[in-house]
Design a protein around this motif. Sequence first.
Motif, PDB file in Angstrom:
ATOM      1  N   ARG A 187      75.155  52.610  19.679  1.00  0.00           N
ATOM      2  CA  ARG A 187      76.422  53.327  19.877  1.00  0.00           C
ATOM      3  C   ARG A 187      76.411  54.746  19.323  1.00  0.00           C
ATOM      4  O   ARG A 187      77.445  55.264  18.916  1.00  0.00           O
ATOM      5  N   ARG A 236      75.630  43.988  20.445  1.00  0.00           N
ATOM      6  CA  ARG A 236      74.696  42.970  20.924  1.00  0.00           C
ATOM      7  C   ARG A 236      74.108  43.292  22.294  1.00  0.00           C
ATOM      8  O   ARG A 236      73.111  42.692  22.686  1.00  0.00           O
ATOM      9  N   ARG A 237      74.756  44.233  23.029  1.00  0.00           N
ATOM     10  CA  ARG A 237      74.214  44.574  24.342  1.00  0.00           C
ATOM     11  C   ARG A 237      74.755  45.916  24.787  1.00  0.00           C
ATOM     12  O   ARG A 237      75.759  46.420  24.259  1.00  0.00           O
ATOM     13  N   PHE A 238      74.078  46.501  25.773  1.00  0.00           N
ATOM     14  CA  PHE A 238      74.570  47.690  26.465  1.00  0.00           C
ATOM     15  C   PHE A 238      75.887  47.324  27.147  1.00  0.00           C
ATOM     16  O   PHE A 238      76.023  46.232  27.697  1.00  0.00           O
ATOM     17  N   GLY A 239      76.856  48.215  27.107  1.00  0.00           N
ATOM     18  CA  GLY A 239      78.098  47.875  27.779  1.00  0.00           C
ATOM     19  C   GLY A 239      79.141  48.963  27.716  1.00  0.00           C
ATOM     20  O   GLY A 239      78.902  50.070  27.216  1.00  0.00           O
ATOM     21  N   THR A 299      79.908  54.199  28.506  1.00  0.00           N
ATOM     22  CA  THR A 299      78.920  53.166  28.225  1.00  0.00           C
ATOM     23  C   THR A 299      77.944  53.667  27.176  1.00  0.00           C
ATOM     24  O   THR A 299      77.767  54.874  26.993  1.00  0.00           O
ATOM     25  N   PRO A 346      70.689  49.650  31.848  1.00  0.00           N
ATOM     26  CA  PRO A 346      69.532  48.793  32.145  1.00  0.00           C
ATOM     27  C   PRO A 346      69.460  48.470  33.621  1.00  0.00           C
ATOM     28  O   PRO A 346      70.461  48.499  34.337  1.00  0.00           O
ATOM     29  N   GLU A 369      74.310  52.247  24.531  1.00  0.00           N
ATOM     30  CA  GLU A 369      73.370  51.246  24.038  1.00  0.00           C
ATOM     31  C   GLU A 369      73.938  50.596  22.772  1.00  0.00           C
ATOM     32  O   GLU A 369      74.917  51.090  22.194  1.00  0.00           O
ATOM     33  N   PRO A 370      73.335  49.496  22.309  1.00  0.00           N
ATOM     34  CA  PRO A 370      73.887  48.788  21.151  1.00  0.00           C
ATOM     35  C   PRO A 370      74.084  49.637  19.896  1.00  0.00           C
ATOM     36  O   PRO A 370      75.021  49.407  19.130  1.00  0.00           O
ATOM     37  N   GLU A 375      80.997  41.327  22.327  1.00  0.00           N
ATOM     38  CA  GLU A 375      79.538  41.512  22.317  1.00  0.00           C
ATOM     39  C   GLU A 375      79.166  42.989  22.242  1.00  0.00           C
ATOM     40  O   GLU A 375      78.249  43.380  21.517  1.00  0.00           O
ATOM     41  N   VAL A 376      79.886  43.815  22.985  1.00  0.00           N
ATOM     42  CA  VAL A 376      79.615  45.254  22.959  1.00  0.00           C
ATOM     43  C   VAL A 376      80.054  45.834  21.627  1.00  0.00           C
ATOM     44  O   VAL A 376      79.335  46.644  21.019  1.00  0.00           O
TER      45      VAL A 376
END
Length: 267
Positions: A170, A199-202, A165, A259, A167-168, A194-195
């Motif tokens: 990377r 665009r988002r944590f993932g 994982t 998060p 953060e955006p 999205e990741v």
Amino acid sequence: MPGDLELVDDGTGGTVVMLDGHPQSYVQLDNPRLLVFEYVQFLAAVVDSLPEGPLAVTHVGGAGLTLPRYVAHTRPGSPQIVLEPDAALTEQVRAALPLPRGHRIRVRPVDGRTGLTALADASADVVVVDAYAGGRVPAELVTTEWFTEVRRVLKPDGVLAMNTTDEPARRHLARLHASVHAVLPHTAAIATSEVRKGRRFGNTVLVASARRLPMDQLPRRVNMTAFSATLVSGRELLGSLGSARPFTDADAEPTPQPPVLDRWRVR
């Protein structure tokens, strides 16, 4: 008993395994093909892209044993080793969610670094790394030294599949990929759109091998998942992440803190 483990009935016959406040696994005993989390579907896509028949799989991280159950169901007779240091967690999970009859899954109560060193050279078709502590991949599982040990255990054409994982921005992913690429030069990454676009944590699943990846099958398998997924490999992957310094045992960092989750639901 592990103090931070919770087994949550989802009301549809499935169980969510919560660890340290984070959903780690989803298990439906009567349907081991049902994989709810996107990254588990991506890991399964890697396994499904390999030639038919039993596979020798080493899993680093156990939790609900979702992927080992899937492999046992889709590839009967596969010998599997699970390295999971939390013996109490394994005991509680197996008591509530028993493994299927005839399985060849062996769970060893050791951490990944310790457990892998005890395995024979070229003994695994696949090494799956899906290990978290406090919602973060431990620092000792992101270094060139670690991936050198993974390569030793893999067969010459074996494949690594690792869930991580970031953060955006990377930046951790970039360094982690550099660590993998230094040892297993054929790489790919699977993530939701999205990741992938920051665009988002993932989650991202990194795939790597000393030899050419099964790119004749992997894109098709990724497209069969229930998510809007992207597969990037080779020079495109290197270009998208930019230059980065590999992690070593001397400077390794765990993945960023995820998060805070106000609520969680099965998608």
